[in-house]
Write an enzyme that holds these catalytic residues in place. Structure first.
Site, PDB file in Angstrom:
ATOM      1  N   LEU A  53       1.125  -1.119  -0.069  1.00  0.00           N
ATOM      2  CA  LEU A  53      -0.194  -0.650  -0.228  1.00  0.00           C
ATOM      3  C   LEU A  53       0.677   1.580  -0.250  1.00  0.00           C
ATOM      4  O   LEU A  53       1.981   1.138   0.981  1.00  0.00           O
ATOM      5  CB  LEU A  53      -0.720  -0.076   1.363  1.00  0.00           C
ATOM      6  N   ASP A  54       0.418   2.308  -0.286  1.00  0.00           N
ATOM      7  CA  ASP A  54       0.836   3.506  -0.759  1.00  0.00           C
ATOM      8  C   ASP A  54       1.476   3.669   0.712  1.00  0.00           C
ATOM      9  O   ASP A  54       0.552   3.735   1.645  1.00  0.00           O
ATOM     10  CB  ASP A  54       0.420   4.672  -1.505  1.00  0.00           C
ATOM     11  N   ARG A  55       2.064   4.899   1.414  1.00  0.00           N
ATOM     12  CA  ARG A  55       2.720   4.880   2.646  1.00  0.00           C
ATOM     13  C   ARG A  55       1.967   5.902   3.198  1.00  0.00           C
ATOM     14  O   ARG A  55       0.875   5.368   3.886  1.00  0.00           O
ATOM     15  CB  ARG A  55       3.685   6.012   2.804  1.00  0.00           C
ATOM     16  N   ASP A  56       1.141   6.238   2.656  1.00  0.00           N
ATOM     17  CA  ASP A  56      -0.262   7.546   2.665  1.00  0.00           C
ATOM     18  C   ASP A  56      -1.863   6.834   2.516  1.00  0.00           C
ATOM     19  O   ASP A  56      -2.706   7.352   3.007  1.00  0.00           O
ATOM     20  CB  ASP A  56       0.295   9.144   2.337  1.00  0.00           C
ATOM     21  N   THR A  57      -1.598   5.599   2.093  1.00  0.00           N
ATOM     22  CA  THR A  57      -2.984   4.905   2.853  1.00  0.00           C
ATOM     23  C   THR A  57      -3.160   3.798   3.688  1.00  0.00           C
ATOM     24  O   THR A  57      -2.060   3.245   4.141  1.00  0.00           O
ATOM     25  CB  THR A  57      -3.107   3.659   1.032  1.00  0.00           C
TER      26      THR A  57
END
Length: 643
Positions: A72-76
């Site tokens: 997952l993307d860091r901010d997701t």
């Protein structure tokens, strides 16, 4: 010797409540936003994989095996699955690679308008400038995709004009199905089910149809406290039994709050709610806290951490709470007792209080109990003089000595940079306060240094900090002087430095003069540029809210031209991770590292290696323009959310 990490119970390896499910084959976690799945850098310790492995080892699993099949993307935030045995890898990998795993996300968007409540997005993803991606609508795509085609065609023409290659026929295919979950006014929550690709395609595709995800500045999303994209559900067949398995993560409260579009008072929930927000902010400082070489940093940075008009700094086992901008009981003022009680519940031995009114002119004496009680207001007081560590270097602080403690924590990473640049250099530290930058330079191998501040008390403190690391007093001198006349005298004396640190206060006032970074920084920087040796570097900083980063760079370029310097590089430096900016605003601290080349004709220029600056006039009695805070220094006007 560096003491144990500050409040280790506040920074566990992994929070058990993050684990959604676990058996012999799988472990599924609820990843918070802001945490990378797996860090590419070997020395990073704050990604999910590293932290989860440390947690498993602490629980007795020596191998702590984790098979990575999903990212997952860091901010997701949301559901993230790992295998726990190598034997489970093949079955899980087949499902992810064969796209039989069903992933469901929720995204918050604005401007949904009269779009169909369901639809399918089909694009080709190609690289775009600035590290982003571009989604090009495929032929035969639906109405939602066609709306982005005109923009795509224009962008492709720009690419060809710049020598780029048309890639509409190439790129990775991205297919996503969407469904409207809820809509309130202009804002909506969408359910997303990608049939191809990775999580990042959702951000690209929604932006391509004019619905960038809220909190996504890379793709033009509306302002939000975080990226409002959440991995809500994951379905696959269990690798051991073949039975269908579903893992769900509850939608974070930030989504409902954003959808409601109602200003929320983060303090309305009382002590428990504020404590929870503080703990969430602390979680974002895990890498700093667990690095093993730093015992002082910012725990809460105002609106950047969802708690406006408030900062909380950690010094070893003590906290320093600062209230900004309004008096007790005034609109916008955090409730003092609620904040202090919440901070004490974090496990600190003691909590100190600093009150910074909106108008600094009301502060006659920064050591008055009204603004800075001398002793802890919750728990035990710290020793009058306390040693903290930053990247392994010791600094003396005084938590009860007025509004300032003796160190500006927002400059931690700039001090690290100075340490890396200082080997063999002659260093000048202006507006030096207690000499923290000089300590870093000496530790980095500076051959000589000069530390200048108008405050006698601050300069004495700087000498103590330098003595604590064994700095040679003859090579590393401290000067009590007003910076402006000192710089002029040093130029006339032929002084040259390889590295200069220029970090003045935003405002300073004495009986004879006033300094404002907004109007006076350019003249100050020009004086500093004149003292740079060929190839020298100037680290210039300001935390003045009214000076934007672009304007700050213009000030420096103009100052270099005035000084006759050829600037060969001017680099913006990021703030530390513990000083997040308020959503939609620039960071409060602007830092630029300027490097000069061969000298042009400059007034007062002379050869490198001229007499040491300790011989330059101290200019005592001159107007103390730009003076730093200290025992005898004028007060530096407090800035909301700043130091």
């Amino acid at each position: 010797m560096i003491p144990r990490p500050s409040l280790p119970e506040l920074f566990p390896d992994f929070h058990p409540e993050w684990i959604l499910a676990e058996d012999a084959d799988l472990i599924v976690v609820d990843k918070p936003a802001g945490l990378s799945t797996h860090a590419p850098e070997a020395d990073r310790i704050d990604d999910v994989v590293t932290r989860l492995r440390a947690f498993l080892r602490g629980r007795g699993d020596a191998e702590a095996y984790l098979g990575i099949h999903q990212r997952l993307d860091r901010d997701t935030s949301g559901v993230l699955l790992f295998t726990r045995r190598r034997e489970a890898n093949a079955a899980v990998a087949r499902q992810f690679e064969g796209r039989t795993v069903q992933k469901t996300y929720v995204a918050a968007v604005s401007g949904f308008g009269d779009r169909a409540p369901r639809g399918t997005l089909r694009h080709r993803l190609v690289p775009a400038p600035g590290g982003a991606m571009r989604a090009l609508a495929e032929a035969g795509a639906g109405r939602e995709d066609r709306g982005a085609r005109r923009e795509d065609r224009g962008a492709r023409r720009e690419d060809r004009g710049a020598g780029g290659q048309e890639r509409a026929a190439g790129g990775a295919l991205a297919i996503t199905r969407y469904r409207l979950l809820e809509r309130r006014g202009d804002r909506a929550l969408l359910e997303l089910r990608p049939e191809t690709g990775r999580t990042h395609q959702l951000r690209v595709q929604l932006a391509a149809i004019g619905l960038p995800i809220a909190g996504d500045p890379l793709y033009g999303g509306a302002e939000a406290p975080r990226l409002l994209l959440h991995a809500a559900e994951l379905r696959l067949d269990h690798p051991a039994t073949g039975a269908a398995a579903t893992f769900r993560s509850q939608l974070p409260a930030a989504f409902e709050a954003w959808l409601a579009d109602a200003p929320a008072d983060p303090y309305a929930g009382g002590v428990a709610a504020v404590e929870r927000a503080m703990r969430e902010a602390a979680e974002r400082r895990y890498a700093v806290a667990r690095a093993g070489d730093t015992t002082a940093f910012r725990l809460v940075h105002g609106a950047g951490d969802g708690l406006p008009s408030l900062s909380v700094d950690l010094y070893g086992e003590h906290l320093v709470v600062a209230l900004f901008g309004a008096g007790e009981g005034e609109p916008g003022a955090p409730p003092r007792d609620v904040v202090l009680d919440a901070a004490h519940r974090l496990g600190a031995r003691g909590v100190y209080l600093k009150v910074r009114p909106k108008h600094a002119s009301v502060i006659v004496d920064a050591r008055r109990e009204e603004f800075a009680p001398r002793h802890a207001v919750r728990g035990e007081s710290a020793p009058e003089e306390l040693t903290i560590f930053e990247h392994g270097l010791p600094y003396k602080v005084r938590l009860g000595d007025g509004l300032s403690t003796g160190i500006f924590l927002d400059q931690r990473e700039n001090r690290r940079r100075v340490r890396e640049l200082a080997r063999g250099a002659r260093v000048l530290n202006l507006f030096a306060y207690t000499g923290a930058f000089t300590v870093a330079a000496v530790a980095g191998g500076a051959r000589e240094s000069v530390t200048v501040d108008v405050s006698r008390g601050a300069i004495a403190w700087a000498r103590e900090n330098l003595d604590a690391i064994g700095a040679d007093a003859a090579a590393h001198v401290v000067v009590e002087a007003d910076v402006f006349p000192w710089l002029k005298a040093a130029a006339q004396a032929g002084q040259r430095f390889d590295l200069i640190v220029l970090d003045p206060p935003s405002f300073a006032t004495t009986k004879k003069s006033r300094f404002s970074a907004a109007s006076d920084f350019g003249a100050l920087a020009a004086l500093a540029f004149r003292l740079l040796a060929p190839g020298g570097r100037l680290l210039a900083c300001t935390n003045h809210r009214g000076i934007a980063r672009a304007k700050f760079r213009r000030h420096l370029h103009e100052a270099a031209r005035e000084a006759g310097c050829d600037v060969v590089q001017m680099k913006d430096l990021p703030d530390p991770v513990d000083f997040p900016s308020e959503p939609g605003l620039e960071p409060h601290l602007k830092s630029v590292l300027a490097t000069v080349g061969a000298p042009a004709a400059r007034a007062g220029a002379s050869a490198k290696g001229a007499p040491a600056a300790k011989g330059a006039p101290a200019a005592k009695g001159a107007p103390a323009r730009g003076a730093r805070r200290g025992a005898a220094a004028p007060a530096r006007a407090p800035r909301r959310g700043a130091r």
